[in-house]
Design a protein around this motif. Structure first.
Motif, PDB file in Angstrom:
ATOM      1  N   PRO A 238      13.608  -2.978  14.161  1.00 56.67           N
ATOM      2  CA  PRO A 238      15.017  -2.872  13.749  1.00 56.67           C
ATOM      3  C   PRO A 238      15.431  -1.462  13.375  1.00 56.67           C
ATOM      4  N   HIS A 239      14.480  -0.618  13.001  1.00 51.59           N
ATOM      5  CA  HIS A 239      14.818   0.739  12.595  1.00 51.59           C
ATOM      6  C   HIS A 239      15.044   1.659  13.784  1.00 51.59           C
ATOM      7  N   THR A 240      14.326   1.435  14.877  1.00 52.09           N
ATOM      8  CA  THR A 240      14.458   2.311  16.041  1.00 52.09           C
ATOM      9  C   THR A 240      15.287   1.687  17.151  1.00 52.09           C
ATOM     10  N   ASN A 241      15.363   0.357  17.212  1.00 49.36           N
ATOM     11  CA  ASN A 241      16.117  -0.315  18.274  1.00 49.36           C
ATOM     12  C   ASN A 241      16.711  -1.615  17.737  1.00 49.36           C
ATOM     13  N   PRO A 242      17.711  -1.522  16.856  1.00 47.57           N
ATOM     14  CA  PRO A 242      18.233  -2.736  16.211  1.00 47.57           C
ATOM     15  C   PRO A 242      18.831  -3.742  17.192  1.00 47.57           C
ATOM     16  N   GLN A 243      19.440  -3.273  18.265  1.00 47.29           N
ATOM     17  CA  GLN A 243      20.035  -4.214  19.215  1.00 47.29           C
ATOM     18  C   GLN A 243      18.955  -5.030  19.910  1.00 47.29           C
ATOM     19  N   ALA A 244      17.875  -4.385  20.304  1.00 48.65           N
ATOM     20  CA  ALA A 244      16.771  -5.113  20.922  1.00 48.65           C
ATOM     21  C   ALA A 244      16.164  -6.103  19.931  1.00 48.65           C
ATOM     22  N   ALA A 245      16.077  -5.720  18.672  1.00 52.13           N
ATOM     23  CA  ALA A 245      15.532  -6.618  17.650  1.00 52.13           C
ATOM     24  C   ALA A 245      16.413  -7.865  17.503  1.00 52.13           C
ATOM     25  N   ARG A 246      17.720  -7.682  17.555  1.00 50.38           N
ATOM     26  CA  ARG A 246      18.631  -8.841  17.422  1.00 50.38           C
ATOM     27  C   ARG A 246      18.538  -9.752  18.653  1.00 50.38           C
ATOM     28  N   ARG A 247      18.436  -9.155  19.845  1.00 51.01           N
ATOM     29  CA  ARG A 247      18.300  -9.992  21.050  1.00 51.01           C
ATOM     30  C   ARG A 247      17.006 -10.785  21.004  1.00 51.01           C
ATOM     31  N   ARG A 248      15.950 -10.158  20.565  1.00 51.42           N
ATOM     32  CA  ARG A 248      14.665 -10.838  20.473  1.00 51.42           C
ATOM     33  C   ARG A 248      14.722 -11.961  19.439  1.00 51.42           C
ATOM     34  N   ALA A 249      15.387 -11.719  18.307  1.00 45.57           N
ATOM     35  CA  ALA A 249      15.518 -12.765  17.280  1.00 45.57           C
ATOM     36  C   ALA A 249      16.295 -13.966  17.811  1.00 45.57           C
ATOM     37  N   ARG A 250      17.307 -13.730  18.620  1.00 43.56           N
ATOM     38  CA  ARG A 250      18.067 -14.842  19.215  1.00 43.56           C
ATOM     39  C   ARG A 250      17.172 -15.686  20.114  1.00 43.56           C
ATOM     40  N   LEU A 251      16.283 -15.008  20.865  1.00 45.93           N
ATOM     41  CA  LEU A 251      15.332 -15.738  21.694  1.00 45.93           C
ATOM     42  C   LEU A 251      14.427 -16.631  20.839  1.00 45.93           C
ATOM     43  N   VAL A 252      14.014 -16.116  19.681  1.00 42.06           N
ATOM     44  CA  VAL A 252      13.185 -16.911  18.775  1.00 42.06           C
ATOM     45  C   VAL A 252      13.956 -18.138  18.289  1.00 42.06           C
ATOM     46  N   ILE A 253      15.204 -17.950  17.910  1.00 42.84           N
ATOM     47  CA  ILE A 253      16.024 -19.078  17.436  1.00 42.84           C
ATOM     48  C   ILE A 253      16.186 -20.124  18.538  1.00 42.84           C
ATOM     49  N   ASP A 254      16.473 -19.666  19.761  1.00 43.25           N
ATOM     50  CA  ASP A 254      16.618 -20.608  20.880  1.00 43.25           C
ATOM     51  C   ASP A 254      15.339 -21.388  21.110  1.00 43.25           C
ATOM     52  N   ARG A 255      14.202 -20.726  21.001  1.00 41.38           N
ATOM     53  CA  ARG A 255      12.917 -21.403  21.198  1.00 41.38           C
ATOM     54  C   ARG A 255      12.680 -22.428  20.099  1.00 41.38           C
ATOM     55  N   MET A 256      13.064 -22.124  18.869  1.00 42.60           N
ATOM     56  CA  MET A 256      12.905 -23.088  17.776  1.00 42.60           C
ATOM     57  C   MET A 256      13.764 -24.327  18.008  1.00 42.60           C
ATOM     58  N   VAL A 257      14.957 -24.143  18.578  1.00 38.38           N
ATOM     59  CA  VAL A 257      15.808 -25.303  18.907  1.00 38.38           C
ATOM     60  C   VAL A 257      15.146 -26.141  19.984  1.00 38.38           C
ATOM     61  N   GLN A 258      14.600 -25.499  21.023  1.00 42.13           N
ATOM     62  CA  GLN A 258      13.938 -26.227  22.105  1.00 42.13           C
ATOM     63  C   GLN A 258      12.777 -27.069  21.598  1.00 42.13           C
ATOM     64  N   LEU A 259      12.058 -26.542  20.614  1.00 46.76           N
ATOM     65  CA  LEU A 259      10.889 -27.237  20.084  1.00 46.76           C
ATOM     66  C   LEU A 259      11.249 -28.256  19.003  1.00 46.76           C
ATOM     67  N   GLY A 260      12.543 -28.350  18.647  1.00 47.95           N
ATOM     68  CA  GLY A 260      12.971 -29.292  17.629  1.00 47.95           C
ATOM     69  C   GLY A 260      12.666 -28.874  16.217  1.00 47.95           C
ATOM     70  N   MET A 261      12.372 -27.588  16.016  1.00 48.89           N
ATOM     71  CA  MET A 261      12.082 -27.111  14.673  1.00 48.89           C
ATOM     72  C   MET A 261      13.351 -26.975  13.845  1.00 48.89           C
ATOM     73  N   ILE A 262      14.443 -26.631  14.488  1.00 47.10           N
ATOM     74  CA  ILE A 262      15.746 -26.539  13.826  1.00 47.10           C
ATOM     75  C   ILE A 262      16.782 -27.181  14.726  1.00 47.10           C
ATOM     76  N   THR A 263      17.924 -27.494  14.155  1.00 48.02           N
ATOM     77  CA  THR A 263      19.000 -28.119  14.928  1.00 48.02           C
ATOM     78  C   THR A 263      19.906 -27.038  15.520  1.00 48.02           C
ATOM     79  N   PRO A 264      20.657 -27.383  16.559  1.00 45.43           N
ATOM     80  CA  PRO A 264      21.631 -26.419  17.100  1.00 45.43           C
ATOM     81  C   PRO A 264      22.620 -25.935  16.041  1.00 45.43           C
TER      82      PRO A 264
END
Length: 778
Positions: A238-264
């Protein structure tokens, strides 16, 4: 009528399976059965080979019991004396129990790194198959298919190299770790060991570095960011490439939804509220020795070797730091600021940097009052206006261009029309004018108006050129206000530039790292000093002599340390910055005092608190060192109690009438071999004349015997410093004439050049002539 197919007869059970009649052997086994046997045999061989390889590899693996005490590979930084001053990063990992990591953070890590962690035995065959397929499609290794257990094995025991032997070793170690630890124990160890970039190892330090909080307080969005970093810390920091960090975090959230760990709905709430990152800081440096110096060294190491090698590679870094001077600098800076606050001066920060002008070695660096409070290093990261501390660059330019220290300047009201800014009327600090004043006295007492007039006469671009030669690399704006120090610089730049004066014109770039070796002792980097002549020695000596007067009778009298020293004060408008930069032949130090928010101090001037801090440091730093003065170089003469660069002194009275011309020289005179009159006159230099003042480039011409070879050697002679610039050979033409064009890379007014010419005549005899020329004022 078609014949009815007759099925083949089964062979008699009494017949041997290995015997058959000629010509009927292959008809006894169906094709599918034959293929099955071949595949089965191949599988058995593959399994046997794989088991054999795994057994062989397991014999060379490290003791897995070390999983309880993983080995450390800290980078160690040493002072000039060999003392260990820092380990990177011995304090940058804070182990915590698994219960201290929120459930949603653990789930985020599992979702993106190993979703089947709690189902597989340490090796996920499904994941490996998926990785093989992806690698085949891409044509290269892009995915390893490693489980969290395998990653832990790799982190603790193996390299990051992607080869088959490492992967097989990783599998064996993972299976052994799974046999010894529970799943929760493995996950806890993994979260405490994994690297998150910026020198942060483990989830606890990562939470503090990127979000300024302990791991137990991480939100789902923050946990997703940290989980996303693990795959590639440099790419997703996040310190050197915050936009890439945010895109990667969104991928993590989407994966958690797919696995049923969190709701949409939970995912939507996270994405609607982006996380906030804390500003970058030098993680892991709080609490170590000389943290400000280490924070100066660290970016250089990272830029040259990269994060992985610096933070995990076991480097040994040998520096120029003097731990005694560093402790002393920290003491005098803190004491000075404390005294300033107690006196109501509204001072909160200071910086001090000291270096050896002869070598450029940075001996001490203090970048602020307290590193625990703020890691910003004001000694090299902060650019502040130097005020009158910039005036020596103006007067150095004047001296180098023929203006003597006795030159009378005018300290009277003056107005300059500035395009787009109206009329500017510079004023002196005390709001009064002194009338006629010599250059020496104007600098000793830091009078503004004469400095502005001199800058106007010389031209800002010429002054900037000399400042660059001396080591100022910050942007300098070519305005007349440059005379008042309005262009921002760093303390390190100022110390280095004044070091050129202390070293009689020779510049040596500042250096903090002398050598770096890897964990095996192999030298990865070694510094070799780069010296260059920035000023003619007479110019540097004369400026030093003037700056001595600043301390003995000018604005810097508080900096008097009872030994030969020179320096200059600096104060900016409204008392926002106060400086003192001073030096002896062996040590130069720059001190800055001010506030981070640029608010004014209460009448703090360079000759006050900064000069006192400088004097306190220098007295103790040089304790036990015999006083030393600068030797006067050739080219400096005394007239009427004032020093002059030869050629700028007052004109002497007219000489007496010339004497009759001398008789022709006898054979063997002027350095030629005594081989008769013809031989004595075989080498004549027609230009330039001996003792001439010239502006290079200059052509050296002469006459000798036809066909002779002429050797030319030219030395730049500064009195204390002599540098060979030219050594060349050229033939004389049919008439015996020769010519050589001499063009030094940097013409320095006042520099003397010693020229030696030696002609070798066809008969073997030689003749030599020597002459000296001086670079004329420009």
């Amino acid at each position: 009528m078609a014949r009815r197919a007759v099925p083949p007869r089964r062979p008699s059970s009494r017949r041997s399976a290995g015997v058959h009649r000629a010509g009927r052997g292959h008809r006894g086994l169906p094709p599918l059965l034959l293929v099955g046997l071949v595949v089965g045999l191949g599988a058995v061989l593959a399994i046997g080979t794989g088991v054999g390889v795994l057994v062989a590899i397991s014999r060379d693996l490290p003791d897995v019991t070390a999983v309880y005490h993983p080995p450390a590979q800290a980078t160690r930084i040493y002072a000039a004396s060999g003392e260990l001053v820092a380990s990177l990063y011995r304090e940058n990992r804070i182990p915590i129990p698994l219960e201290a990591v929120p459930r949603h953070v653990r789930q985020a890590v599992l979702a993106i790194e190993d979703a089947r962690f709690y189902q597989h035995p340490g090796v996920d065959l499904t994941g490996i198959a998926r990785a093989i397929w992806h690698n085949i499609r891409s044509g290269e290794i892009v995915e390893g298919g490693s489980t969290i257990t395998q990653q832990l094995a790799r982190t603790l025991f193996l390299s990051q190299e992607r080869v088959l032997s490492r992967k097989l070793a990783e599998i064996v170690l993972a299976l052994e770790i799974e046999r010894r630890l529970t799943k929760d124990e493995i996950l806890e160890r993994y979260l405490n060991e994994v690297y998150f970039g910026q020198g942060a190892y483990g989830i606890e330090m990562a939470a503090r570095v990127y979000f300024g909080k302990p791991a137990r307080e991480l939100t789902l969005g923050e946990g997703a960011v940290l989980a996303g970093i693990i795959r590639a810390p440099s790419a997703y920091s996040p310190h050197t490439n915050p936009q890439a960090a945010r895109r990667r975090a969104r991928l993590v959230i989407d994966r958690m939804v797919q696995l049923g760990m969190i709701t949409p709905a939970q995912a939507g709430a996270v994405l609607r509220h982006p996380v906030t990152f804390t500003p970058p800081a030098n993680a892991g440096l709080v609490g170590i020795r000389a943290p400000y110096f280490i924070s100066f060294v660290l970016p250089q190491l990272l830029g040259r070797f990269g994060e992985e090698l610096v933070y995990r590679g076991g480097l040994s870094v040998y520096t120029t730091l003097d731990t005694r001077l560093q402790a002393l600098a920290e003491k005098v800076v803190r004491r000075g600021i404390d005294e300033g606050l107690a006196a109501g001066l509204r001072t909160s920060q200071a910086a001090l940097v000291a270096l050896d002008p002869r070598t450029g070695h940075v001996r001490a660096m203090i970048g602020g009052y307290d590193f625990d409070q703020t890691q910003f290093n004001r000694a090299w990261q902060a650019r502040r206006q130097p005020g009158s501390a910039f005036k020596p660059f103006i007067y150095v330019t004047a001296l180098a261009n023929g203006v003597p220290p006795s030159r009378v300047l005018v300290d009277a009201p003056v107005a300059y029309r500035i395009p787009g800014a109206g009329v500017w009327r510079p004023k002196n600090y005390d709001r009064r004018f002194r009338g006629p004043i010599t250059l020496r006295r104007a600098l000793e007492h830091s009078v503004n108006v004469p400095a502005v007039r001199m800058l106007s006469e010389l031209g800002p671009d010429r002054v900037i050129e000399y400042a660059r030669r001396m080591g100022i690399s910050s942007d300098l704006r070519p305005h007349l206000s440059l005379a008042l120090g309005t262009s921002e610089v760093t303390p390190l730049e100022m110390a280095s530039a004044y070091g050129v004066l202390a070293n009689l014109g020779v510049r040596v770039a500042p250096v903090a790292i002398l050598k770096v070796t890897d964990a095996s002792g192999k030298v990865l980097y070694e510094h070799f000093p780069d010296r260059e002549i920035a000023l003619a020695p007479p110019v540097a000596y004369l400026m030093t002599d003037i700056l001595k007067g600043v301390i003995t009778r000018g604005t810097g009298r508080a900096a008097n340390i009872g030994r030969p020293a020179a320096g200059k004060t600096g104060t900016t408008d409204d008392y926002r910055n106060a400086w003192f930069i001073g030096y002896t032949p062996t040590l130069v130090a720059a001190v800055w005092v001010g506030n981070d928010d640029n608010t004014p101090m209460r009448r703090v001037v360079g000759g006050g608190l900064p000069a006192k801090i400088w004097a306190a440091f220098m007295r103790s730093a040089l304790e036990g060192v015999p006083p030393e003065d600068w030797p006067r170089p050739d080219g400096v003469v005394v007239r009427g109690g004032e020093l002059y660069i030869r050629g700028t002194e007052p004109t002497p009275p007219p000489p007496p009438p010339p004497s009759p011309p001398p008789l022709p020289p006898e054979a063997g005179s002027n350095g030629a071999e005594p081989a008769g009159t013809a031989e004595a006159l075989a080498l004549t230099v027609t230009e330039p004349q001996d003792g001439a003042h010239v502006r290079t480039p200059v052509v050296i011409r002469g006459v000798t015997a036809p066909g002779a070879t002429v050797a030319i050697t030219i030395l730049a002679d500064g009195g204390l410093v002599a540098v060979r610039l030219v050594e060349t050979y050229l033939p004389a033409d049919e008439q015996g004439t020769f010519a050589y064009r001499f063009a030094p890379s940097i013409p320095i007014p006042g520099m003397r050049y010693a020229i030696t010419l030696t002609a070798r005549l066809p008969g073997g005899a030689t003749a030599t002539r020597t002459l000296t020329i001086t670079e004329a004022l420009r």
